[in-house]
Motif scaffolding. Structure first.
Motif, short mmCIF file in Angstrom:
data_model
loop_
_atom_site.label_atom_id
_atom_site.label_comp_id
_atom_site.label_asym_id
_atom_site.label_seq_id
_atom_site.Cartn_x
_atom_site.Cartn_y
_atom_site.Cartn_z
N SER A 22 4.74 -2.15 2.18
CA SER A 22 4.03 -1.29 1.23
C SER A 22 5.00 -0.59 0.30
O SER A 22 4.75 -0.48 -0.92
CB SER A 22 3.18 -0.26 1.99
N LEU A 80 0.70 -8.69 2.62
CA LEU A 80 0.26 -7.39 3.14
C LEU A 80 -1.22 -7.42 3.50
O LEU A 80 -1.63 -6.82 4.50
CB LEU A 80 0.51 -6.30 2.09
N THR A 85 -4.89 -4.06 9.82
CA THR A 85 -4.95 -2.66 9.38
C THR A 85 -5.84 -1.89 10.35
O THR A 85 -6.97 -1.52 10.04
CB THR A 85 -5.52 -2.56 7.96
N ARG A 94 -3.30 -0.07 1.46
CA ARG A 94 -3.38 -1.44 0.96
C ARG A 94 -4.34 -1.54 -0.23
O ARG A 94 -4.02 -2.17 -1.24
CB ARG A 94 -3.86 -2.37 2.08
#
Length: 261
Positions: A22, A80, A85, A94
């Motif tokens: 990130s 990603l 998550t 995200r």
């Protein structure tokens, strides 16, 4: 403290990988945004007294660098999106990065289109000024050049050299146009790929939510069935008690009759 594992990777490692990815994406987005700002200023200087070949070379270099950075960032962002998550904060991060990257990419493409449009206008202008390129007698014919003597020949040579430079400039700007159009197409493909990825992520989220809702409905239905089963069991127990009482009464009545006789 015990660390949980999933798929051979600890949750702590997965979290660190997510944060590291990130941060890299956020840094790239910031660089792209700064480059787009610089490109926009350069594009605004085109077709003005500040316009120069050096300016166009700088614009081409920063455009090429930003194009590559955008492609690399797109791959990082798609990676990603594939990461789990489990934490709500990661999902929010995200989604925020996706929105920021899309907005930055849109600004980059708008600057590319503006640069391509101005370069096309320059090419048209150069072509219009070079209608007679390749005709050494376009300014008055062979007779005029003979009458003008050496001065006329030298002037024609200068015009010919100027025309050759114009041709080289024309070819270079046409290459710039082709490169910009290819880059714009590449950015469109990035938009398409990311759009499909985001849509797929949305489908997955919807699917998970539907499964959660389905599981909740099943839990509620199971609880209702258990409640009904408990009620049925209580009713059955009461029936057994009532039958036992009735049986005891009947037996008692029969025994009283027998003893009386």
């Amino acid at each position: 403290m015990e660390t949980s594992y999933q798929g051979g990777v600890s949750y702590d490692d997965a979290g660190r990988n997510f944060q590291r990815q990130s941060q890299t994406i956020a840094s790239n987005i910031n660089k792209i945004s700064q480059n787009v700002s610089s490109m926009s200023k350069m594009v605004n200087q085109l077709q003005t007294p500040q316009d120069s070949q050096e300016l166009r070379n700088q614009l081409r270099q920063i455009q090429n660098y930003t194009q590559k950075l955008a492609k690399d960032t797109s791959l990082l962002l798609m990676d990603l999106m594939k990461m789990p998550t489990d934490q709500p904060a990661n999902k929010l991060s995200r989604d925020r990065l996706s929105e920021e990257y899309m907005a930055t990419l849109n600004a980059f493409q708008a600057t590319q289109r503006s640069a391509a449009q101005k370069t096309k206008e320059d090419v048209k202008k150069v072509k219009a000024q070079s209608v007679n390129i390749g005709d050494p007698f376009a300014l008055g014919g062979n007779k005029d050049l003979v009458e003008m003597g050496d001065a006329g020949v030298r002037k024609q040579e200068q015009l010919t050299m100027q025309s050759e430079r114009s041709l080289q400039e024309l070819e270079e700007r046409e290459r710039d146009i082709r490169q910009l159009e290819n880059d714009i197409t590449d950015v469109n493909q990035i938009f398409k790929d990311l759009g499909q990825m985001i849509h797929a992520q949305g489908v997955v989220v919807d699917s998970i939510e539907s499964h959660v809702e389905y599981a909740a409905d099943n839990v509620e239905a199971g609880r209702h069935q258990l409640h009904e089963a408990a009620n049925y069991k209580n009713k059955l127990r009461k029936k057994k008690v009532y039958l036992a009482i009735i049986l005891i009464i009947v037996i008692s009545f029969i025994l009283i009759i027998i003893f009386n006789h």
